[in-house]
Structure formats: structure tokens, C-alpha cells
Design an enzyme around this catalytic site. Sequence first.
Site, PDB file in Angstrom:
ATOM      1  CE  LYS A 295      -4.404   0.792   0.460  1.00 35.40           C
ATOM      2  NZ  LYS A 295      -5.632   0.265  -0.033  1.00 35.40           N
TER       3      LYS A 295
ATOM      4  N   GLY B 277     -26.335   0.920   2.179  1.00 34.53           N
ATOM      5  CA  GLY B 277     -25.403   1.686   1.329  1.00 34.53           C
ATOM      6  C   GLY B 277     -25.687   1.230  -0.119  1.00 34.53           C
TER       7      GLY B 277
ATOM      8  N   GLY C 149     -24.363   2.670  -2.902  1.00 34.79           N
ATOM      9  CA  GLY C 149     -23.205   3.459  -3.845  1.00 34.79           C
ATOM     10  C   GLY C 149     -22.797   2.563  -4.705  1.00 34.79           C
ATOM     11  CG  ASN C 150     -19.238   3.553  -6.714  1.00 30.34           C
ATOM     12  OD1 ASN C 150     -19.793   4.206  -7.678  1.00 30.34           O
ATOM     13  ND2 ASN C 150     -18.049   4.259  -6.067  1.00 30.34           N
ATOM     14  CB  VAL C 151     -20.172  -2.038  -3.557  1.00 32.60           C
ATOM     15  CG1 VAL C 151     -20.457  -3.495  -3.181  1.00 32.60           C
ATOM     16  CG2 VAL C 151     -18.727  -1.755  -3.835  1.00 32.60           C
TER      17      VAL C 151
HETATM   18  P1  NAD Z   1     -19.598   4.711  -1.928  1.00 34.34           P
HETATM   19  O1  NAD Z   1     -19.060   5.849  -1.355  1.00 34.34           O
HETATM   20  O2  NAD Z   1     -19.877   4.720  -3.485  1.00 34.34           O
HETATM   21  O3  NAD Z   1     -21.040   4.278  -1.483  1.00 34.34           O
HETATM   22  C1  NAD Z   1     -21.279   4.130  -0.094  1.00 34.34           C
HETATM   23  C2  NAD Z   1     -22.666   4.477   0.061  1.00 34.34           C
HETATM   24  O4  NAD Z   1     -23.134   4.208   1.189  1.00 34.34           O
HETATM   25  C3  NAD Z   1     -23.101   6.125  -0.248  1.00 34.34           C
HETATM   26  O5  NAD Z   1     -24.105   5.977  -1.053  1.00 34.34           O
HETATM   27  C4  NAD Z   1     -23.455   6.724   1.084  1.00 34.34           C
HETATM   28  O6  NAD Z   1     -24.228   7.798   0.890  1.00 34.34           O
HETATM   29  C5  NAD Z   1     -23.679   5.526   1.894  1.00 34.34           C
HETATM   30  N1  NAD Z   1     -23.736   5.558   3.322  1.00 34.34           N
HETATM   31  C6  NAD Z   1     -22.758   6.321   4.139  1.00 34.34           C
HETATM   32  N2  NAD Z   1     -23.292   6.225   5.162  1.00 34.34           N
HETATM   33  C7  NAD Z   1     -24.441   5.527   5.425  1.00 34.34           C
HETATM   34  C8  NAD Z   1     -25.051   5.151   6.550  1.00 34.34           C
HETATM   35  N3  NAD Z   1     -25.091   5.669   7.610  1.00 34.34           N
HETATM   36  N4  NAD Z   1     -26.337   4.481   6.257  1.00 34.34           N
HETATM   37  C9  NAD Z   1     -26.659   4.057   4.948  1.00 34.34           C
HETATM   38  N5  NAD Z   1     -25.938   4.410   3.974  1.00 34.34           N
HETATM   39  C10 NAD Z   1     -24.807   5.168   4.029  1.00 34.34           C
HETATM   40  O7  NAD Z   1     -18.754   3.416  -1.746  1.00 34.34           O
HETATM   41  P2  NAD Z   1     -18.307   2.072  -2.446  1.00 34.34           P
HETATM   42  O8  NAD Z   1     -17.359   2.091  -3.658  1.00 34.34           O
HETATM   43  O9  NAD Z   1     -19.671   1.489  -2.825  1.00 34.34           O
HETATM   44  O10 NAD Z   1     -17.879   1.151  -1.492  1.00 34.34           O
HETATM   45  C11 NAD Z   1     -18.806   0.757  -0.145  1.00 34.34           C
HETATM   46  C12 NAD Z   1     -18.063  -0.208   0.853  1.00 34.34           C
HETATM   47  O11 NAD Z   1     -17.234  -1.292   0.223  1.00 34.34           O
HETATM   48  C13 NAD Z   1     -16.995   0.671   1.355  1.00 34.34           C
HETATM   49  O12 NAD Z   1     -16.626   0.120   2.680  1.00 34.34           O
HETATM   50  C14 NAD Z   1     -15.665   0.293   0.567  1.00 34.34           C
HETATM   51  O13 NAD Z   1     -14.540   0.343   1.311  1.00 34.34           O
HETATM   52  C15 NAD Z   1     -16.082  -1.196   0.292  1.00 34.34           C
HETATM   53  N6  NAD Z   1     -15.320  -1.758  -0.865  1.00 34.34           N
HETATM   54  C16 NAD Z   1     -15.628  -1.146  -2.067  1.00 34.34           C
HETATM   55  C17 NAD Z   1     -14.864  -1.533  -3.129  1.00 34.34           C
HETATM   56  C18 NAD Z   1     -15.231  -1.091  -4.626  1.00 34.34           C
HETATM   57  O14 NAD Z   1     -14.830  -1.758  -5.522  1.00 34.34           O
HETATM   58  N7  NAD Z   1     -15.789   0.234  -4.785  1.00 34.34           N
HETATM   59  C19 NAD Z   1     -13.986  -2.709  -3.008  1.00 34.34           C
HETATM   60  C20 NAD Z   1     -13.768  -3.399  -1.876  1.00 34.34           C
HETATM   61  C21 NAD Z   1     -14.454  -2.715  -0.516  1.00 34.34           C
END
Ligand code: NAD
Length: 373
Positions: free
Chosen positions: A81, A181, A183-185
Site C-alpha cells: 500500500k 449503502g 453506492g458503487n458496490v
Molecule cells: P460509495 O461511497 O460509492 O458508497 C457508499 C454509500 O453508503 C453511499 O451511497 C453513502 O451515501 C452510503 N452511506 C454512508 N453512510 C451511510 C449510513 N450511515 N447508512 C446508509 N448508507 C450510508 O462506496 P463504495 O465504493 O460503494 O464502497 C462501499 C464499501 O465497500 C466501502 O466500505 C468500501 O471500502 C468497500 N469496498 C469497495 C470496493 C469497490 O470496488 N468500490 C472494493 C472493496 C471494498
Amino acid sequence: MLTFELIEKHGEHEEVIFCHNKEAGLKAIIAIHNTSLGPALGGTRMWNYNNEEEALVDVLRLSKGMTYKASAAGLNLGGGKAVIIGDPKSQKTEALFRAFGTYVNSLQGKYITAEDVGTTVHDMEYVFMETPYVTGIPVAFGGSGDPSPYTAHGTLMGIKAAVKEKLGSDSLKGVRVAVQGLGNVGSHLVDFLVKEGALVTIADIDTIKTKRISEKHGLEILDPDKIITSECDVLAPCALGAVINDNTIGNLKCQTVAGGANNQLAEPRHGEQLMELGILYAPDYVVNAGGLMNVFVELEGYSSERAFEKTTQVFDNLMHVFKISKEEGIATHRAADRLAERRITQIGDLRKHHHGRTARPFSTLKEMTRRQK
Ligand code: NAD
């Protein structure tokens, strides 16, 4: 605490490199935790740390986590990292990222970087100008682009494994899944779950997202504060870390916890507590390895189809974790660590004896150099 004492306290890192370039304003640290299985891969985080010690502790902790994640995922990758100390909103420049790229390049592939919190694929384009050892670069540059759909697909596989283990079912039809949540995932995960016939409830603090996704699939929206303790078969945290904590754990009404968010357990002891409560925990770093699998495929020469296919391995990886947990009477988060450590020892020794420690698993590095030109 002195820098070297800190490094020794935080695990057995192979190498820690401090990067400093005055003209470019670069202050960065690269930590290579373990390369027994392959080159150390892990993103570059840019963050306004309060002090250098905080940055060092972060990079040591995160690089170790990458070693475990790659190993448990069955990938020929080690853990590394990098952190750049600075404000991602105001201190990004081309020179900064190119200077950082020269440091990555000087490690000759022992460390491969990618985007992370505070950096974007566009920042990585600058890094890529100085070194081929970057992954997760935009599709237009021959990279794999956004990893989220692959993380979500791996998470779906994790949910299937947890349902098979806990409910004895091969299908998600009629299984109640609460997704926190969107978001992207989370948004991609909901699409996959609906397609499988799961009964999905959703929550996000962003009401525009909940409205859009609820209307798209006709789903029930729950209060963001209530979804964690709502009655369901599978709780899928896909937002923040530490959602399984002293306040929530006694009120959970799910059979299993399986989601994409990082660091779901506030403390390791919450893993043991889940086990005592009879709630099956699918360890987060095993469940959310789909994004890492996607960049691994990029290193081999990218194909989206292959990347999706690779993420199906999350199912078997988790079944293996559950088996170790049952056989050895330990909580699943400990079992995941054991799985990762055993693979590092077994495969790492084998590679050491037969190929030499620096053997590269990819055709790849050549391919990467070619791609950069
Ligand atoms: P993101 O920022 O796109 O989405 C997160 C979502 O969670 C947002 O829509 C936000 O509004 C929502 N959120 C925040 N606080 C909240 C709450 N208290 N209650 C409900 N919703 C809430 O992030 P992402 O890329 O979707 O990642 C989500 C999780 O997955 C993170 O923990 C990230 O570390 C993990 N992750 C992501 C990836 C990836 O490929 N993007 C890979 C491994 C792990």
C-alpha cells in the site's frame, strides 16, 4: 515512538520506502508487507494526515491487510500500500503524481499501485506516465476501469455461500436481504440480488439514491439507522465500517452478515460474539475481493468476462473459511486469517524452492510495459 520501532511493532514488513521530492511537494510512504505469493499490490491513498506517524501506521496496517486479502482470494499477489501525505482537494498536481510514479518504478514491479481513497483513475494516469506498475487504470488506456461491479458480483457470491451454509439453500429466491449503502458496490449488488429473486430492502443516507433504486425495482426503503437491526436473512453492509459494534450486536435480527463494506467488525471480539449468537459472519475481506480479482485479471491481460468469472471463486473461498471455522472451532474472521496465512506459508515455500522468491506470476509485466508505450 521512533519510526523503526513503529515499523517493527506493526508486523513483519519486507520493505518500507519513504519518498520525498521537494520540487513536486511529494511526501509519501510505500509499505511492502509480503511478496511470498507475488508482487505486492495495493492502492495509493492520499490523505491529510495529522502527522507522519499517523500516515505510517495507516500504510503499515493497510498493506498487511492486502497480504491477507490477496492470499485468501487465492491470487498470486502479495500485499502493499502507499500513502501520499497531503490534502486531496487542494494539493494534487501532475508533478506530484509523476514524482510518486518514479518511486513506484524504482521498485521494478515489486510493488504495483492503483487508485484508493483520495486518488482517482485520472491521478493514476500521471503515475502511469512514469511507470508501468499501475493497475485499475481507465478502460481507454487498456485497463479494467471501475472495479465496483466486480466487487458487487463477488459479494453476491459471498451472500450465496453464506445462505448455503446457514440456510442450506442453493437459491436466493425469497431470501430476505437488507442492503445498507447504495453506492458503487451496493447499487450493483441490488441489481444482482433482484435478478436472483431475493427479497431486498434498502437504506442509504442519500435519499436520491434510495428513491431511484426503489423505483427501479419496487423495493422497500428502510431508515438508515434501522436497517442494521431489521429482521432479515442476510444483512449486507455496503457503506461504512464498524457496523457490528457494541450498540448493534445485541439487536441484530439476521441469520448471517455478508456484505461488501470493509472492516465491518468494530473490534475482532465482535466476530466471536456473532458466533456465540449463532449469526454466521462472512468475513468482509473474503467477500469483497472481487475488485482485487478484477485488477489481477488486468495484470494478466484484461477481459471483463474473465474478471466476472473469476469473482465466482468468492463462493468456494468462503465455503473453505466456514469449513476451517467448524473444524477448528474458531470464529469465521479468525478462520479467514488462518486460510490466508496457510496459503502464504505453503505456496510461498513452494515458490521459494522451485521458482525463486522474485518469480513473477504474470506474462504481464512485459505486457504492462508494452501497454504503456
Ligand atoms: P460509495 O461511497 O460509492 O458508497 C457508499 C454509500 O453508503 C453511499 O451511497 C453513502 O451515501 C452510503 N452511506 C454512508 N453512510 C451511510 C449510513 N450511515 N447508512 C446508509 N448508507 C450510508 O462506496 P463504495 O465504493 O460503494 O464502497 C462501499 C464499501 O465497500 C466501502 O466500505 C468500501 O471500502 C468497500 N469496498 C469497495 C470496493 C469497490 O470496488 N468500490 C472494493 C472493496 C471494498
